[in-house]
Design an enzyme around this catalytic site. Structure first.
Site, PDB file in Angstrom:
ATOM      1  N   GLY A  89      -7.380  10.195 -52.963  1.00 36.39           N
ATOM      2  CA  GLY A  89      -6.892  11.206 -52.029  1.00 36.39           C
ATOM      3  C   GLY A  89      -6.477  12.499 -52.704  1.00 36.39           C
ATOM      4  N   GLY A  90      -5.900  13.378 -51.879  1.00 31.64           N
ATOM      5  CA  GLY A  90      -5.496  14.691 -52.374  1.00 31.64           C
ATOM      6  C   GLY A  90      -4.465  14.605 -53.483  1.00 31.64           C
ATOM      7  N   ILE A  91      -3.527  13.701 -53.367  1.00 32.21           N
ATOM      8  CA  ILE A  91      -2.561  13.474 -54.449  1.00 32.21           C
ATOM      9  C   ILE A  91      -3.164  12.548 -55.492  1.00 32.21           C
ATOM     10  CG2 ILE A  91      -0.327  12.434 -55.039  1.00 32.21           C
ATOM     11  CD1 ILE A  91       0.514  13.111 -52.088  1.00 32.21           C
ATOM     12  N   ARG A 159       0.651  15.351 -43.342  1.00 36.25           N
ATOM     13  CA  ARG A 159       1.003  16.138 -42.141  1.00 36.25           C
ATOM     14  C   ARG A 159       0.024  17.262 -41.884  1.00 36.25           C
ATOM     15  NH1 ARG A 159       6.557  18.965 -41.819  1.00 36.25           N
ATOM     16  NH2 ARG A 159       6.705  19.001 -44.107  1.00 36.25           N
ATOM     17  N   ASN A 197       4.672   9.260 -46.899  1.00 33.23           N
ATOM     18  CA  ASN A 197       5.679   9.662 -45.911  1.00 33.23           C
ATOM     19  C   ASN A 197       5.598   8.849 -44.626  1.00 33.23           C
ATOM     20  OD1 ASN A 197       7.382  11.794 -46.838  1.00 33.23           O
ATOM     21  ND2 ASN A 197       5.568  13.121 -46.972  1.00 33.23           N
ATOM     22  N   ASP A 228      11.095  17.330 -54.828  1.00 29.12           N
ATOM     23  CA  ASP A 228      12.233  18.135 -54.381  1.00 29.12           C
ATOM     24  C   ASP A 228      12.962  18.741 -55.587  1.00 29.12           C
ATOM     25  OD1 ASP A 228      11.795  17.480 -51.634  1.00 29.12           O
ATOM     26  OD2 ASP A 228      12.655  15.519 -52.024  1.00 29.12           O
ATOM     27  N   HIS A 255      14.124  12.443 -48.164  1.00 36.21           N
ATOM     28  CA  HIS A 255      12.983  13.345 -48.353  1.00 36.21           C
ATOM     29  C   HIS A 255      12.423  13.760 -46.988  1.00 36.21           C
ATOM     30  CE1 HIS A 255       9.576  15.327 -50.099  1.00 36.21           C
ATOM     31  NE2 HIS A 255       8.768  14.604 -49.331  1.00 36.21           N
ATOM     32  N   MET A 306       2.697  17.692 -55.951  1.00 32.73           N
ATOM     33  CA  MET A 306       3.129  16.299 -55.797  1.00 32.73           C
ATOM     34  C   MET A 306       2.598  15.441 -56.934  1.00 32.73           C
ATOM     35  SD  MET A 306       4.928  14.196 -54.181  1.00 32.73           S
ATOM     36  CE  MET A 306       5.204  12.943 -55.422  1.00 32.73           C
TER      37      MET A 306
HETATM   38  P1  NAD Z   1      -5.013  12.213 -48.420  1.00 33.08           P
HETATM   39  O1  NAD Z   1      -5.440  11.954 -47.035  1.00 33.08           O
HETATM   40  O2  NAD Z   1      -5.639  13.336 -49.156  1.00 33.08           O
HETATM   41  O3  NAD Z   1      -5.196  10.920 -49.309  1.00 33.08           O
HETATM   42  C1  NAD Z   1      -4.768   9.666 -48.865  1.00 33.08           C
HETATM   43  C2  NAD Z   1      -5.642   8.623 -49.492  1.00 33.08           C
HETATM   44  O4  NAD Z   1      -5.141   7.361 -49.074  1.00 33.08           O
HETATM   45  C3  NAD Z   1      -7.116   8.699 -49.058  1.00 33.08           C
HETATM   46  O5  NAD Z   1      -7.950   8.684 -50.187  1.00 33.08           O
HETATM   47  C4  NAD Z   1      -7.299   7.452 -48.219  1.00 33.08           C
HETATM   48  O6  NAD Z   1      -8.599   6.890 -48.312  1.00 33.08           O
HETATM   49  C5  NAD Z   1      -6.262   6.533 -48.846  1.00 33.08           C
HETATM   50  N1  NAD Z   1      -5.882   5.428 -47.979  1.00 33.08           N
HETATM   51  C6  NAD Z   1      -5.645   5.425 -46.649  1.00 33.08           C
HETATM   52  N2  NAD Z   1      -5.341   4.182 -46.249  1.00 33.08           N
HETATM   53  C7  NAD Z   1      -5.378   3.407 -47.337  1.00 33.08           C
HETATM   54  C8  NAD Z   1      -5.143   2.028 -47.573  1.00 33.08           C
HETATM   55  N3  NAD Z   1      -4.823   1.178 -46.579  1.00 33.08           N
HETATM   56  N4  NAD Z   1      -5.276   1.571 -48.830  1.00 33.08           N
HETATM   57  C9  NAD Z   1      -5.604   2.412 -49.838  1.00 33.08           C
HETATM   58  N5  NAD Z   1      -5.828   3.704 -49.681  1.00 33.08           N
HETATM   59  C10 NAD Z   1      -5.710   4.184 -48.449  1.00 33.08           C
HETATM   60  O7  NAD Z   1      -3.400  12.419 -48.381  1.00 33.08           O
HETATM   61  P2  NAD Z   1      -2.472  13.018 -49.533  1.00 33.08           P
HETATM   62  O8  NAD Z   1      -2.386  14.485 -49.399  1.00 33.08           O
HETATM   63  O9  NAD Z   1      -2.876  12.425 -50.823  1.00 33.08           O
HETATM   64  O10 NAD Z   1      -1.033  12.446 -49.068  1.00 33.08           O
HETATM   65  C11 NAD Z   1      -0.788  11.072 -49.088  1.00 33.08           C
HETATM   66  C12 NAD Z   1       0.620  10.770 -48.590  1.00 33.08           C
HETATM   67  O11 NAD Z   1       1.608  11.329 -49.476  1.00 33.08           O
HETATM   68  C13 NAD Z   1       0.947  11.342 -47.219  1.00 33.08           C
HETATM   69  O12 NAD Z   1       1.635  10.390 -46.460  1.00 33.08           O
HETATM   70  C14 NAD Z   1       1.866  12.520 -47.515  1.00 33.08           C
HETATM   71  O13 NAD Z   1       2.716  12.830 -46.455  1.00 33.08           O
HETATM   72  C15 NAD Z   1       2.611  11.983 -48.701  1.00 33.08           C
HETATM   73  N6  NAD Z   1       3.281  12.988 -49.540  1.00 33.08           N
HETATM   74  C16 NAD Z   1       4.517  12.672 -50.020  1.00 33.08           C
HETATM   75  C17 NAD Z   1       5.175  13.555 -50.851  1.00 33.08           C
HETATM   76  C18 NAD Z   1       6.531  13.194 -51.412  1.00 33.08           C
HETATM   77  O14 NAD Z   1       7.218  14.083 -51.922  1.00 33.08           O
HETATM   78  N7  NAD Z   1       6.921  11.942 -51.427  1.00 33.08           N
HETATM   79  C19 NAD Z   1       4.594  14.785 -51.173  1.00 33.08           C
HETATM   80  C20 NAD Z   1       3.320  15.078 -50.650  1.00 33.08           C
HETATM   81  C21 NAD Z   1       2.680  14.164 -49.824  1.00 33.08           C
HETATM   82  C1  LMR Z   2       6.253  17.466 -49.238  1.00 29.13           C
HETATM   83  O1  LMR Z   2       7.482  17.561 -49.331  1.00 29.13           O
HETATM   84  O2  LMR Z   2       5.477  18.346 -49.627  1.00 29.13           O
HETATM   85  C2  LMR Z   2       5.682  16.205 -48.657  1.00 29.13           C
HETATM   86  O3  LMR Z   2       6.672  15.395 -48.140  1.00 29.13           O
HETATM   87  C3  LMR Z   2       4.557  16.446 -47.727  1.00 29.13           C
HETATM   88  C4  LMR Z   2       4.985  17.047 -46.414  1.00 29.13           C
HETATM   89  O4  LMR Z   2       4.519  16.565 -45.385  1.00 29.13           O
HETATM   90  O5  LMR Z   2       5.749  18.011 -46.413  1.00 29.13           O
END
Ligand code: NAD
Ligand code: LMR
Length: 401
Positions: A89-91, A159, A197, A228, A255, A306
């Site tokens: 994924g993106g992260i 989101r 999240n 954060d 968070h 992230m």
């Molecule tokens: P994304 O959609 O780019 O990537 C998510 C990945 O998860 C995809 O590759 C998808 O195929 C995979 N996925 C989905 N369901 C799955 C499963 N059951 N098993 C394995 N892989 C699975 O999203 P992203 O931008 O990488 O964000 C991921 C999460 O991180 C989101 O929930 C986002 O809100 C959260 N996030 C948290 C923080 C933080 O500070 N904690 C910061 C940024 C984003």
């Molecule tokens: C962030 O703080 O960037 C993450 O929790 C992603 C979000 O949805 O804001």
């Protein structure tokens, strides 16, 4: 071809420690002899004195991942196995790259339900020591988790503008639940870093799942709130004209929105802020995720920052596992720092078993603004925790082992 010192990856690029690592004792790092980049090293560690004052400790270069060959320093493979669930994924992708560059890591397991083979093939061509293996789809999840020390979970939906993190609960709760069940079965002793999240709820879900499987160790479960802290450090350094590498701002609470509480009064170096600066910086740190979501205009939320933050937290955890004595990071953990809130983000000391100490003392001596904000966040954070626990408790019984 012999080369000059290669560029290194440092999460705090200008820190004196990293300069020492790169140039200490006249050693050079030769591209032909190095299999890995220098450690993605977290911010200067802090220590808690008996009088509960935080003070920077002298930083020591970590020498173990390096071996000297004449005047050169040669990277050696570390010994830790890390799994990333949601690695495509993106992260997941930039995080995988950063962890691949850590000299503490010997094996990097990438799991996703989509596109993981391409990411694995691509990353596997980097000549840093960690061996990369890909695991595609549920039937390969057990193999991915076998023998790993740290499991990082960025799997889930991000989101879009107009959404809150809690709006992701409906989809992401089930993803975290399913993945943590597998962790309980196949890597019960691993440290678990939850990025997905809404972290305020997904961590309590993970805790309940681990409890139901009989393998819950609260010291080993973390909601990753490092972003954060990274943001707070950046924004404070910019606002006050301080060197980025010197700034350390604890961020406590949770968070999401107002549950994110930067303790500017505890920032290091000691810095004075006007009331307006406190309000402005606090609001910016609390809304920084939304700032990125809006800038990305529908294509997701923070990914690169992230990944950077999560890599810092993984590296800190590995240093703790490896026996470093002074590893402190903020994280959302089960603790009693605030009695009404069973989960709370605050600074913790990381060691061989995960959380070794919770720095609850840092919540003493808050300013009036911070004390009010702490009171105000309690109902929202409590509701998110309760929502996660209630979700997990209504699940049908799961098989253990
Ligand atoms: P994304 O959609 O780019 O990537 C998510 C990945 O998860 C995809 O590759 C998808 O195929 C995979 N996925 C989905 N369901 C799955 C499963 N059951 N098993 C394995 N892989 C699975 O999203 P992203 O931008 O990488 O964000 C991921 C999460 O991180 C989101 O929930 C986002 O809100 C959260 N996030 C948290 C923080 C933080 O500070 N904690 C910061 C940024 C984003
Ligand atoms: C962030 O703080 O960037 C993450 O929790 C992603 C979000 O949805 O804001």
């Amino acid at each position: 071809m012999a080369s000059a010192a290669m560029s290194t990856l440092n999460l705090i690029s200008s820190s004196p420690l990293n300069k020492q690592l790169r140039h200490g004792a006249g050693a050079t790092v030769d591209a032909d002899h190095v299999n890995g980049f220098s450690s993605a090293r977290p911010a200067p560690p802090m220590c808690c004195s008996s009088s509960s004052r935080w003070q920077a400790v002298k930083m020591r270069p970590r020498l173990r991942p390096w071996r000297r060959a004449g005047s050169r320093v040669v990277a050696q493979a570390g010994s830790y196995k890390v799994a990333i669930l949601g690695a495509a994924g993106g992260i997941g992708q930039p995080l995988s790259l950063l962890i691949k560059m850590s000299p503490l890591v010997s094996a990097l397991h990438l799991y996703d339900i989509a596109n993981v083979n391409g990411v694995t093939a691509d990353l596997g061509h980097c000549n840093s020591p960690a061996r990369v293996a890909g695991f595609a789809g549920k039937e390969e999840l057990a193999g991915c988790l076998d023998g790993v020390d740290v499991v990082v979970i960025p799997a889930g939906v991000p989101r879009k503008p107009g959404m809150t993190r809690d709006d992701l609960f409906g989809i992401n709760a089930g993803i975290v639940r399913e993945l943590v069940e597998a962790v309980a079965d196949h890597a019960p002793g691993a440290l678990v870093h939850v990025i997905t999240n809404p972290v305020n709820s997904t961590v309590p879900i993970a805790a309940e799942v681990l409890k139901r499987k009989g393998v819950y160790d609260p010291r080993k479960l973390f909601g990753v709130t490092t972003l954060d802290v990274v943001r707070a450090n950046t924004f404070v350094a910019e606002k006050k004209g301080l060197p980025l590498a010197d700034v350390d701002v604890p961020v406590v609470g949770g968070h999401a929105a107002a549950t994110i509480l930067p303790l500017l009064s505890k920032a290091r170096p000691k810095t004075s802020f006007t009331d307006e600066e406190v309000e402005e910086l606090t609001a910016r740190i609390q809304n920084a995720g939304t700032e990125v979501v809006e800038a990305k205009a529908g294509s997701g939320s923070a990914t690169l920052s992230m990944a950077y933050a999560a890599a810092r937290f993984v590296e800190a955890s590995l240093r703790g596992l490896d026996g470093d004595a002074d590893v402190y990071e903020c994280a959302y953990v089960q603790c009693q720092a605030v009695p009404e809130l069973p989960f709370f983000a605050c600074r913790v000391r990381l060691g061989k078993d995960g959380v070794e100490e919770v720095a609850a003392a840092e919540l003493r001596g808050l300013t009036e603004f911070e004390a009010r904000a702490l009171e105000a966040l309690k109902p929202q954070l409590r509701a998110s925790i309760d929502k996660g626990v209630a979700y997990a408790q209504q699940l049908p019984a799961v098989a253990t082992g």
